[in-house]
Design an enzyme around this catalytic site. Sequence first.
Site, PDB file in Angstrom:
ATOM      1  N   LEU A   1       4.917   8.273  -4.252  1.00  0.00           N
ATOM      2  CA  LEU A   1       4.859   7.143  -4.755  1.00  0.00           C
ATOM      3  C   LEU A   1       4.762   6.212  -2.858  1.00  0.00           C
ATOM      4  O   LEU A   1       4.918   4.472  -2.890  1.00  0.00           O
ATOM      5  CB  LEU A   1       6.575   6.773  -5.572  1.00  0.00           C
ATOM      6  CG  LEU A   1       6.053   6.837  -6.635  1.00  0.00           C
ATOM      7  CD1 LEU A   1       5.357   8.017  -7.608  1.00  0.00           C
ATOM      8  CD2 LEU A   1       7.105   6.031  -8.251  1.00  0.00           C
TER       9      LEU A   1
ATOM     10  N   TYR B   1      -5.253  -0.464   2.017  1.00  0.00           N
ATOM     11  CA  TYR B   1      -4.318  -0.293   0.846  1.00  0.00           C
ATOM     12  C   TYR B   1      -5.616   0.530  -0.193  1.00  0.00           C
ATOM     13  O   TYR B   1      -5.339   1.648   0.190  1.00  0.00           O
ATOM     14  CB  TYR B   1      -4.153  -1.309   0.391  1.00  0.00           C
ATOM     15  CG  TYR B   1      -3.303  -0.660  -0.952  1.00  0.00           C
ATOM     16  CD1 TYR B   1      -1.931  -0.434  -1.019  1.00  0.00           C
ATOM     17  CD2 TYR B   1      -3.785  -0.877  -1.979  1.00  0.00           C
ATOM     18  CE1 TYR B   1      -1.039  -0.063  -2.047  1.00  0.00           C
ATOM     19  CE2 TYR B   1      -2.716  -0.433  -3.568  1.00  0.00           C
ATOM     20  CZ  TYR B   1      -1.798  -0.033  -2.866  1.00  0.00           C
ATOM     21  OH  TYR B   1      -0.914   0.390  -4.291  1.00  0.00           O
TER      22      TYR B   1
END
Length: 308
Positions: free
Chosen positions: A71, A143
Amino acid sequence: MNILVTGGAGFIGFHLCNALLDQGHAVIAVDNFLTGTQENVALLDKHANFKFLEHDINKPLDIEVDHIYNLACPASPIHYQKDPVQTTTTNVLGMINVLELAQKNKARILQASTSEIYGDPLESPQQEEYNGNVNTLGPRACYDEGKRCAETLCMDYKRQHGTDIKIVRIFNTYGPHIYEHDGRVISNFIVQALKQQDITIYGDGSQTRSFQYIDDLIRGMIAMMQKDEFAGPVNLGNPHEVSILELAQLIIKLTGSKSHMTYEALPEDDPKKRYPDIALAHKKLEWKPRVALTDGLKKTIDYFKARM
Ligand code: NAD
Ligand code: UDP
């Protein structure tokens, strides 16, 4: 089982560590505190089976684990755009380091991918087969492209080395323990409403998102980790689509706020539409979200009220 959660001091990582500890696992969280908090770690530290390691995943890791949830990566646009080169590095070099660790341990690894890999989608709802519409040159690309490359690396480690990988594509998720200054829309609007400040709508507010409550996501992630012979990718999100304007109106109503809305410039490449097709998650994992937006917002509002 020994489970590693990278990004364990962040919003989703905190809830995931809690759920895994409640199931009786030994959990090691790794985090460099880029956007995660010491407060989350202190709360998790109350569990006897929890360990924390301050570490940047861009450096190799050597620990013994059975499962890895990856994560580690800033998720809010304002944070991932602050140091875009580092964001890409974390998604590529960090991903390689974590995949190497999985390979060495013969561990199963689940990658927290994102609906952002669909970019500003030309198809709605977004199905896993849709290849997306990402601007490689824009400010969100660090991203979006980083996460796309992370998926590629997972599939190549599977093909080339037989690594046991899983990919979940997470759609906008909210709930208690989002950092107050995270910058994403739900925490911004709730904090602004509770402080009677202006609600900042970017653009005209007609862009849509679909928001899933954190408990639904955690249930889906754990179900995916436990599922044999299915690598994904699989969408995890709530198909209830709302415009940002509707979201603001709902939060004003639920908080009883006197805040007014102000309109600011729409950030570059901000997706106009987003909501998931979750048929695959339902078929493979028997998973569907259970928490309605209004109920999840009430719990999140209560959390922020208690903190103020
Ligand atoms: P978050 O910013 O709260 O958590 C990310 C965590 O990763 C933070 O604790 C941060 O300090 C840590 N981190 C960042 N770079 C690191 C590095 N190089 N080494 C070690 N730790 C590092 O965000 P979140 O909402 O909890 O998101 C967690 C993951 O889920 C992210 O990978 C994100 O891309 C993905 N995701 C989240 C959402 C959402 O709506 N919350 C949607 C799609 C995907
Ligand atoms: N947004 C907004 N006001 C805010 C924060 C965000 O109108 O104070 C909008 C943003 O432009 C986007 C949507 O809300 O259209 C969701 O933004 P967020 O940063 O939460 O997530 P993402 O864009 O990554 O889905």
